[in-house]
Design an enzyme around this catalytic site. Structure first.
Site, mmCIF file in Angstrom:
data_model
loop_
_atom_site.group_PDB
_atom_site.id
_atom_site.type_symbol
_atom_site.label_atom_id
_atom_site.label_comp_id
_atom_site.label_asym_id
_atom_site.label_seq_id
_atom_site.Cartn_x
_atom_site.Cartn_y
_atom_site.Cartn_z
ATOM 1 N N LYS A 154 -10.541 -17.720 -31.392
ATOM 2 C CA LYS A 154 -10.035 -16.396 -30.981
ATOM 3 C C LYS A 154 -10.282 -16.169 -29.493
ATOM 4 C CE LYS A 154 -8.871 -14.523 -35.112
ATOM 5 N NZ LYS A 154 -8.504 -13.518 -36.004
ATOM 6 N N LYS A 182 -3.102 -23.381 -39.244
ATOM 7 C CA LYS A 182 -3.251 -22.479 -40.391
ATOM 8 C C LYS A 182 -2.214 -21.361 -40.296
ATOM 9 C CE LYS A 182 -5.998 -18.914 -40.436
ATOM 10 N NZ LYS A 182 -6.847 -17.769 -40.764
ATOM 11 N N LYS A 186 -1.090 -14.452 -39.178
ATOM 12 C CA LYS A 186 -0.240 -13.345 -38.723
ATOM 13 C C LYS A 186 -0.010 -13.464 -37.220
ATOM 14 C CE LYS A 186 -3.068 -10.400 -41.605
ATOM 15 N NZ LYS A 186 -4.487 -10.584 -41.337
#
Ligand code: AQP
Length: 332
Positions: free
Chosen positions: A114, A194, A197
């Site tokens: 992230k 993966k 969203k």
């Protein structure tokens, strides 16, 4: 009376749910309702660790809650609520943060990923995310957590922190075990990362049959199948993995044999996959639309869930404060 073992899990309201969330976690949430005391949460405080538009947050929370209900979470059997409605989660997170070495947090894979994806906003919340997640679980003394594979490291961390608390202050929390579904890591349509969203490689639960087809038709398959006549290997095809999640045994055999012999083309195989996906997704989509038309119903379910859970969380926090030696200050 013996209580059933307790399960806790949650998802972030960062957007609509996708088939990765559904196959990786939600489907097992629904199955677990038969044997566990289930608590399912929309974790809104987690979602603000990346930039968000405050005007959209409530709508996103309700969108995710509708996803839970449409997939089969039954509010008569499970408690469904929003994290921020029970502020004891963040209170316990502060206690856990005092038991957590900073270096450990920096090594978390999700934090590293992230931080790369949001280079201009690497904030402390992103770093301490697993602490709040551990508190979400422990505040209800949960015994098990159904999640996708990407969350395994965070759960290892949760076990670690409650173990430390128990050793230092006396046993209070169970060490939560991980429950993985049969599809713990669903790859995105790119066949590489993966399904997420935020990566835009997903198939959303609320997407129409046509929208799903427009995404499936150009999706990557076995790279060896350049022409219709090239034989392929279903084990190297991401869409064959989707077939495994949605299709019958008969279709799986048809797809594998046809791929190996080049008896069928990738497009034939995708059409069949689409048909099987629709068998599961169309009724779910219908329930989503029905819930969207009745927003008060969803809000009432969330409010009832929080009302049921808050006293449990308050009780745990009272026990935690006692263990820490924090006095009970009079409030009037
Ligand atoms: N692709 C996936 N395969 C299997 N399980 C998955 N999960 C998510 N993606 C997959 C599982 O769904 C639950 C909820 O995840 P989350 O909302 O906390 O966020 P996430 O894992 O970060 O999901 P996204 O789509 O990748 O969200 P963004 O892009 O906002 O970060 C978890 O149990 C997760 O394992």
């Amino acid at each position: 009376m013996n209580r059933r073992p307790r399960v806790f899990s949650g998802m972030q309201p960062t957007g609509g749910l996708h088939i990765g969330n559904y196959l990786g976690a939600l489907k097992s949430w629904v199955e677990l309702q038969d044997d566990y005391d289930c608590i399912y949460c929309v974790v809104d405080y987690h979602a603000i660790t990346i930039e968000h538009d405050p005007r959209d947050l409530q709508a996103r929370i309700e969108l995710v809650a509708r996803g839970y209900l449409a997939a089969g979470v039954d509010p008569e059997r499970s408690a469904l609520f929003v994290q921020s409605a029970v502020p004891e989660h963040t209170e316990l997170a502060w206690v856990f943060s005092s038991l957590t070495p900073i270096g450990l947090l920096g090594r978390m894979t999700q934090f590293k990923d992230k931080s790369k994806d949001h280079e201009d906003n690497v904030n402390a919340g992103l770093l301490t995310y697993p602490i709040l997640q551990a508190a979400d679980i422990a505040i209800y003394k949960s015994e098990a957590v159904p999640v996708g594979e990407d969350q395994q490291q965070h759960l290892e961390f949760a076990r670690d922190v409650v173990r430390k608390f128990n050793l230092r202050y006396g046993g209070l929390f169970p060490e939560p075990r991980t429950i993985l579904s049969s599809a713990p890591k669903v790859l995105g349509l790119d066949g590489e990362r993966k399904m997420s969203k935020s990566l835009g490689n997903d198939i959303g639960l609320e997407e129409s049959a046509d929208e799903v087809w427009r995404k499936l038709a150009p999706a990557k398959t076995d790279p060896a199948r350049v022409r219709r006549t090239d034989p392929g290997d279903p084990e190297k095809c991401n869409l064959y993995r989707y077939h495994r999640c949605f299709s019958s045994e008969q279709t799986l055999q048809w797809a594998a044999a046809g791929c190996r012999s080049a008896g069928i083309g990738c497009l034939d195989c995708k059409r069949k996959l689409h048909q099987h996906m629709e068998e599961q997704l169309a009724p779910l989509r219908e329930r989503l639309l029905d819930l969207q038309a009745h927003p008060d119903r969803v809000r009432e379910i969330l409010a009832a869930g929080a009302a049921r859970l808050r006293p449990i969380a308050q009780q745990t926090m009272a026990e935690v404060r006692d263990r820490l030696g924090i006095p009970r200050w009079p409030t009037t």
